[in-house]
Write a protein that holds these residues in place. Sequence first.
Motif, PDB file in Angstrom:
ATOM      1  N   VAL A  21     117.774 -21.076  31.835  1.00  0.00           N
ATOM      2  CA  VAL A  21     117.168 -21.939  30.812  1.00  0.00           C
ATOM      3  C   VAL A  21     117.027 -23.376  31.314  1.00  0.00           C
ATOM      4  N   PRO A  22     118.075 -23.978  31.921  1.00  0.00           N
ATOM      5  CA  PRO A  22     117.884 -25.333  32.468  1.00  0.00           C
ATOM      6  C   PRO A  22     116.787 -25.392  33.525  1.00  0.00           C
ATOM      7  N   ALA A  23     116.681 -24.334  34.344  1.00  0.00           N
ATOM      8  CA  ALA A  23     115.629 -24.308  35.371  1.00  0.00           C
ATOM      9  C   ALA A  23     114.249 -24.249  34.732  1.00  0.00           C
ATOM     10  N   LEU A  24     114.129 -23.492  33.645  1.00  0.00           N
ATOM     11  CA  LEU A  24     112.851 -23.397  32.943  1.00  0.00           C
ATOM     12  C   LEU A  24     112.477 -24.732  32.301  1.00  0.00           C
ATOM     13  N   ILE A  25     113.449 -25.391  31.670  1.00  0.00           N
ATOM     14  CA  ILE A  25     113.204 -26.697  31.047  1.00  0.00           C
ATOM     15  C   ILE A  25     112.792 -27.714  32.107  1.00  0.00           C
ATOM     16  N   PHE A  26     113.499 -27.696  33.241  1.00  0.00           N
ATOM     17  CA  PHE A  26     113.181 -28.618  34.331  1.00  0.00           C
ATOM     18  C   PHE A  26     111.756 -28.386  34.827  1.00  0.00           C
ATOM     19  N   MET A  27     111.377 -27.120  34.984  1.00  0.00           N
ATOM     20  CA  MET A  27     110.034 -26.794  35.457  1.00  0.00           C
ATOM     21  C   MET A  27     108.970 -27.323  34.494  1.00  0.00           C
ATOM     22  N   LEU A  28     109.193 -27.150  33.194  1.00  0.00           N
ATOM     23  CA  LEU A  28     108.226 -27.629  32.204  1.00  0.00           C
ATOM     24  C   LEU A  28     108.113 -29.152  32.236  1.00  0.00           C
ATOM     25  N   LEU A  29     109.243 -29.824  32.395  1.00  0.00           N
ATOM     26  CA  LEU A  29     109.216 -31.289  32.489  1.00  0.00           C
ATOM     27  C   LEU A  29     108.450 -31.745  33.733  1.00  0.00           C
ATOM     28  N   MET A  30     108.661 -31.040  34.844  1.00  0.00           N
ATOM     29  CA  MET A  30     107.967 -31.401  36.077  1.00  0.00           C
ATOM     30  C   MET A  30     106.470 -31.153  35.978  1.00  0.00           C
ATOM     31  N   LEU A  31     106.092 -30.120  35.239  1.00  0.00           N
ATOM     32  CA  LEU A  31     104.671 -29.785  35.113  1.00  0.00           C
ATOM     33  C   LEU A  31     103.956 -30.639  34.071  1.00  0.00           C
ATOM     34  N   LEU A  32     104.630 -30.924  32.955  1.00  0.00           N
ATOM     35  CA  LEU A  32     103.957 -31.556  31.818  1.00  0.00           C
ATOM     36  C   LEU A  32     104.229 -33.052  31.684  1.00  0.00           C
ATOM     37  N   VAL A  33     105.386 -33.494  32.138  1.00  0.00           N
ATOM     38  CA  VAL A  33     105.778 -34.897  31.922  1.00  0.00           C
ATOM     39  C   VAL A  33     105.748 -35.705  33.213  1.00  0.00           C
ATOM     40  N   TYR A  34     106.341 -35.175  34.262  1.00  0.00           N
ATOM     41  CA  TYR A  34     106.508 -35.951  35.498  1.00  0.00           C
ATOM     42  C   TYR A  34     105.201 -36.523  36.051  1.00  0.00           C
ATOM     43  N   PRO A  35     104.095 -35.758  36.095  1.00  0.00           N
ATOM     44  CA  PRO A  35     102.860 -36.317  36.668  1.00  0.00           C
ATOM     45  C   PRO A  35     102.389 -37.599  35.984  1.00  0.00           C
ATOM     46  N   HIS A  36     102.729 -37.762  34.706  1.00  0.00           N
ATOM     47  CA  HIS A  36     102.282 -38.944  33.962  1.00  0.00           C
ATOM     48  C   HIS A  36     103.172 -40.167  34.205  1.00  0.00           C
ATOM     49  N   THR A  37     104.284 -39.981  34.878  1.00  0.00           N
ATOM     50  CA  THR A  37     105.196 -41.103  35.153  1.00  0.00           C
ATOM     51  C   THR A  37     104.776 -41.877  36.396  1.00  0.00           C
ATOM     52  N   HIS A  38     103.997 -41.235  37.275  1.00  0.00           N
ATOM     53  CA  HIS A  38     103.565 -41.842  38.549  1.00  0.00           C
ATOM     54  C   HIS A  38     104.756 -42.310  39.389  1.00  0.00           C
ATOM     55  N   LEU A  39     105.886 -41.624  39.228  1.00  0.00           N
ATOM     56  CA  LEU A  39     107.079 -42.016  39.974  1.00  0.00           C
ATOM     57  C   LEU A  39     106.916 -41.804  41.475  1.00  0.00           C
ATOM     58  N   ASP A  40     106.126 -40.824  41.869  1.00  0.00           N
ATOM     59  CA  ASP A  40     105.931 -40.578  43.304  1.00  0.00           C
ATOM     60  C   ASP A  40     105.443 -41.838  44.015  1.00  0.00           C
ATOM     61  N   THR A  41     104.343 -42.375  43.548  1.00  0.00           N
ATOM     62  CA  THR A  41     103.777 -43.550  44.217  1.00  0.00           C
ATOM     63  C   THR A  41     104.571 -44.816  43.909  1.00  0.00           C
ATOM     64  N   ARG A  42     105.116 -44.921  42.721  1.00  0.00           N
ATOM     65  CA  ARG A  42     105.893 -46.113  42.378  1.00  0.00           C
ATOM     66  C   ARG A  42     107.107 -46.266  43.282  1.00  0.00           C
ATOM     67  N   ILE A  43     107.794 -45.162  43.544  1.00  0.00           N
ATOM     68  CA  ILE A  43     108.981 -45.223  44.405  1.00  0.00           C
ATOM     69  C   ILE A  43     108.580 -45.365  45.866  1.00  0.00           C
TER      70      ILE A  43
END
Length: 251
Positions: A21-43
């Motif tokens: 369940v934690p792995a599934l939640i993490f996957m959904l966050l990475m797919l649906l939320v993370y791309p909108h944070t632009h953390l890749d380029t910001r960091i």
Amino acid sequence: MLNESQQQSAGSSHFWLKHLVPALIFMLLMLLVYPHTHLDTRITDLFFDGQLHRFTLKNDSFLTVWMHVRLKWLMVAIALASLVLALLSSRLSSLKAYRLALLWVFAGMVISTTAVTVFKHYSMHGCPWDIALYGGSLPLLDLFTSLPAGTEAGRCFPAGHPSGGFALMAFYFAFMHIKPRLSVLMLWIGLLMGFLMGFVQIMRGAHFLSHVLWSGWLVWVILVALYWLWPLGKSAVRSPDTSLALLMLRQ
């Protein structure tokens, strides 16, 4: 009172809820939320010198020699040491009870890191230092974007180096029933080592944060799948030879 079969079923359900369940939640966050944070380029921007047009720490001797090459070989040494100790258990009675757990650690580390390597080999995503935004020639692609025609595959996703650190989480699964405290300790050490080794590559311009996060996720899922195929219970301590025979029969 629950019979033995019901207890095993309840324990199995708890295991999957706890670890998938934690792995599934993490996957959904990475797919649906993370791309909108632009953390890749910001960091990554923090370690890129816009005036010099390069990652200033890319060839730093401490990061490349000690934190990259030697840490990688340390993880290899730990995996091999687990195998050697498992083989020595036939001669050393003090190790006999941990034979299967040590074999599991070796298998878990090898299989999980190999899986990351295979995914990386077929990946279209480039490393930051190969991206046009940072002086390279490859485009910055979203996770499921098709590779543009005539563009070379980057082969840089997920991150390979930190997978060796994350693979230490194999100790968690192998020892959870026989050495619970060691199991939890190694879970945290695996996470810390994975993120440390990943951050080293981020500073050098070798990976984005998402590469590191997906690497840890993939290692975790592979280890959970391996535990489903090869579960180690308390019975492995009482009679390792019998448990190994049961495993062979299942296969």
